[in-house]
Write a protein that holds these residues in place. Sequence first.
Motif, PDB file in Angstrom:
ATOM      1  N   MET A   1       0.826  -1.167   0.000  1.00 43.40           N
ATOM      2  CA  MET A   1       0.000   0.000   0.000  1.00 43.40           C
ATOM      3  C   MET A   1       0.883   1.249   0.000  1.00 43.40           C
ATOM      4  SD  MET A   1      -2.903   0.698   2.669  1.00 43.40           S
ATOM      5  CE  MET A   1      -3.418   2.257   3.040  1.00 43.40           C
ATOM      6  N   ARG A   2       0.482   2.219  -0.809  1.00 41.18           N
ATOM      7  CA  ARG A   2       1.232   3.461  -0.911  1.00 41.18           C
ATOM      8  C   ARG A   2       0.855   4.403   0.206  1.00 41.18           C
ATOM      9  NH1 ARG A   2       1.444   6.042  -6.662  1.00 41.18           N
ATOM     10  NH2 ARG A   2       3.258   6.978  -5.781  1.00 41.18           N
ATOM     11  N   ARG A   3       1.823   5.114   0.603  1.00 44.21           N
ATOM     12  CA  ARG A   3       1.621   6.076   1.661  1.00 44.21           C
ATOM     13  C   ARG A   3       1.371   7.450   1.060  1.00 44.21           C
ATOM     14  NH1 ARG A   3       5.779   6.760   6.627  1.00 44.21           N
ATOM     15  NH2 ARG A   3       4.909   8.773   7.007  1.00 44.21           N
ATOM     16  N   SER A   4       0.456   8.210   1.590  1.00 52.17           N
ATOM     17  CA  SER A   4       0.194   9.552   1.059  1.00 52.17           C
ATOM     18  C   SER A   4       1.334  10.479   1.480  1.00 52.17           C
ATOM     19  CB  SER A   4      -1.153  10.080   1.553  1.00 52.17           C
ATOM     20  OG  SER A   4      -1.121  10.225   2.947  1.00 52.17           O
ATOM     21  N   PRO A   5       1.744  11.370   0.594  1.00 50.90           N
ATOM     22  CA  PRO A   5       2.892  12.220   0.889  1.00 50.90           C
ATOM     23  C   PRO A   5       2.649  13.185   2.042  1.00 50.90           C
ATOM     24  CG  PRO A   5       1.904  12.845  -1.194  1.00 50.90           C
ATOM     25  CD  PRO A   5       1.203  11.617  -0.716  1.00 50.90           C
ATOM     26  N   ALA A   6       1.422  13.634   2.265  1.00 55.34           N
ATOM     27  CA  ALA A   6       1.144  14.572   3.352  1.00 55.34           C
ATOM     28  C   ALA A   6       0.368  13.843   4.444  1.00 55.34           C
ATOM     29  CB  ALA A   6       0.344  15.747   2.834  1.00 55.34           C
ATOM     30  N   ASP A   7       0.791  14.088   5.636  1.00 48.99           N
ATOM     31  CA  ASP A   7       0.106  13.463   6.760  1.00 48.99           C
ATOM     32  C   ASP A   7      -1.176  14.251   7.020  1.00 48.99           C
ATOM     33  OD1 ASP A   7      -0.518  11.936   8.879  1.00 48.99           O
ATOM     34  OD2 ASP A   7       1.180  12.536  10.134  1.00 48.99           O
ATOM     35  N   PRO A   8      -2.367  13.616   6.922  1.00 49.89           N
ATOM     36  CA  PRO A   8      -3.622  14.364   7.057  1.00 49.89           C
ATOM     37  C   PRO A   8      -3.872  14.855   8.486  1.00 49.89           C
ATOM     38  CG  PRO A   8      -4.086  12.035   6.801  1.00 49.89           C
ATOM     39  CD  PRO A   8      -2.613  12.208   6.639  1.00 49.89           C
ATOM     40  N   VAL A   9      -3.168  14.300   9.447  1.00 51.54           N
ATOM     41  CA  VAL A   9      -3.437  14.695  10.820  1.00 51.54           C
ATOM     42  C   VAL A   9      -2.788  16.039  11.139  1.00 51.54           C
ATOM     43  CG1 VAL A   9      -3.141  14.007  13.239  1.00 51.54           C
ATOM     44  CG2 VAL A   9      -3.584  12.290  11.489  1.00 51.54           C
ATOM     45  N   PHE A  10      -1.545  16.246  10.684  1.00 53.22           N
ATOM     46  CA  PHE A  10      -0.818  17.483  10.987  1.00 53.22           C
ATOM     47  C   PHE A  10      -0.665  18.318   9.716  1.00 53.22           C
ATOM     48  CE2 PHE A  10       0.810  14.309  13.984  1.00 53.22           C
ATOM     49  CZ  PHE A  10       0.417  14.912  15.165  1.00 53.22           C
ATOM     50  N   PRO A  11      -1.256  19.510   9.660  1.00 51.94           N
ATOM     51  CA  PRO A  11      -1.082  20.347   8.470  1.00 51.94           C
ATOM     52  C   PRO A  11       0.364  20.885   8.393  1.00 51.94           C
ATOM     53  CG  PRO A  11      -2.329  21.526  10.126  1.00 51.94           C
ATOM     54  CD  PRO A  11      -2.116  20.125  10.656  1.00 51.94           C
ATOM     55  N   ALA A  12       0.854  21.025   7.171  1.00 50.34           N
ATOM     56  CA  ALA A  12       2.236  21.502   6.969  1.00 50.34           C
ATOM     57  C   ALA A  12       2.333  22.978   7.345  1.00 50.34           C
ATOM     58  CB  ALA A  12       2.653  21.309   5.520  1.00 50.34           C
ATOM     59  N   GLU A  13       3.403  23.302   8.054  1.00 54.08           N
ATOM     60  CA  GLU A  13       3.639  24.693   8.462  1.00 54.08           C
ATOM     61  C   GLU A  13       4.189  25.461   7.249  1.00 54.08           C
ATOM     62  OE1 GLU A  13       4.125  26.269  11.732  1.00 54.08           O
ATOM     63  OE2 GLU A  13       2.973  24.721  12.740  1.00 54.08           O
ATOM     64  N   PRO A  14       3.729  26.681   7.036  1.00 57.14           N
ATOM     65  CA  PRO A  14       4.332  27.455   5.933  1.00 57.14           C
ATOM     66  C   PRO A  14       5.765  27.823   6.291  1.00 57.14           C
ATOM     67  CG  PRO A  14       2.769  28.799   7.158  1.00 57.14           C
ATOM     68  CD  PRO A  14       2.670  27.387   7.720  1.00 57.14           C
ATOM     69  N   GLU A  15       6.619  27.758   5.283  1.00 54.34           N
ATOM     70  CA  GLU A  15       8.027  28.071   5.512  1.00 54.34           C
ATOM     71  C   GLU A  15       8.193  29.569   5.765  1.00 54.34           C
ATOM     72  OE1 GLU A  15      10.794  26.671   2.653  1.00 54.34           O
ATOM     73  OE2 GLU A  15       9.836  24.708   2.522  1.00 54.34           O
ATOM     74  N   ALA A  16       9.051  29.881   6.685  1.00 54.20           N
ATOM     75  CA  ALA A  16       9.328  31.286   6.980  1.00 54.20           C
ATOM     76  C   ALA A  16      10.134  31.880   5.823  1.00 54.20           C
ATOM     77  CB  ALA A  16      10.109  31.407   8.276  1.00 54.20           C
ATOM     78  N   PRO A  17       9.871  33.134   5.461  1.00 52.80           N
ATOM     79  CA  PRO A  17      10.644  33.731   4.369  1.00 52.80           C
ATOM     80  C   PRO A  17      12.118  33.825   4.737  1.00 52.80           C
ATOM     81  CG  PRO A  17       9.261  35.379   5.437  1.00 52.80           C
ATOM     82  CD  PRO A  17       8.905  34.057   6.030  1.00 52.80           C
ATOM     83  N   ALA A  18      12.963  33.697   3.741  1.00 50.31           N
ATOM     84  CA  ALA A  18      14.408  33.743   3.957  1.00 50.31           C
ATOM     85  C   ALA A  18      14.822  35.102   4.503  1.00 50.31           C
ATOM     86  CB  ALA A  18      15.141  33.444   2.661  1.00 50.31           C
TER      87      ALA A  18
END
Length: 193
Positions: A1-18
């Motif tokens: 079974m393939r794993r989904s690339p994004a974990d649905p439980v924890f939303p991805a944090e937006p990256e801070a600008p450089a």
Amino acid sequence: MRRSPADPVFPAEPEAPARPCDHPGCESGGEFRAPRSRLELERYFWFCLAHVRAYNAAWNYDAGMNQSEVEAHIRQDTVWQRPTWKLGQRHSPFGERLRDPFGFYNGYANGHGAHRANGHNGSDRAARAVSACEQALAVFDIEPPFTEPRLKARYKVLVKEHHPDAHGGDKAAEEKLKIIIQAYATLKASYFS
């Protein structure tokens, strides 16, 4: 079974600008650079897209310059900040700063008709504009018609006579040699190509 690339439980944090936008009160990332001033073109402000557009629309390179300074700057830019002079002033064939190692213009600039080394009066030929081929013939002191072996033999004699190695690396001899080489190329192209 393939794993989904994004974990649905924890939303991805937006990256801070450089780097943050340099506009006061803006929290966006500063991705676009803008020069600080006309005098500091190598140093930049970093803005977001909206603020760099506003900065560029309001920026004036000529701010603080009067009309004559702007014209002088434009004039300097048209020649890439290089020195210039009026045509014919710097390298006039009869000017005071003329280097004449073979004495082709002897006497003409001073107003008296001195004879050249080959016995001809210098004023009659120097009075009119001399073509490149005629100048080359004068360097070689040879009159047409001539053959290619005769020209080559004269070239070898002049090179041997004026080579800087024969004169201890003298710069004047080096300049004479450059003139001889250019004259040889001119005659060869004019008569034998």
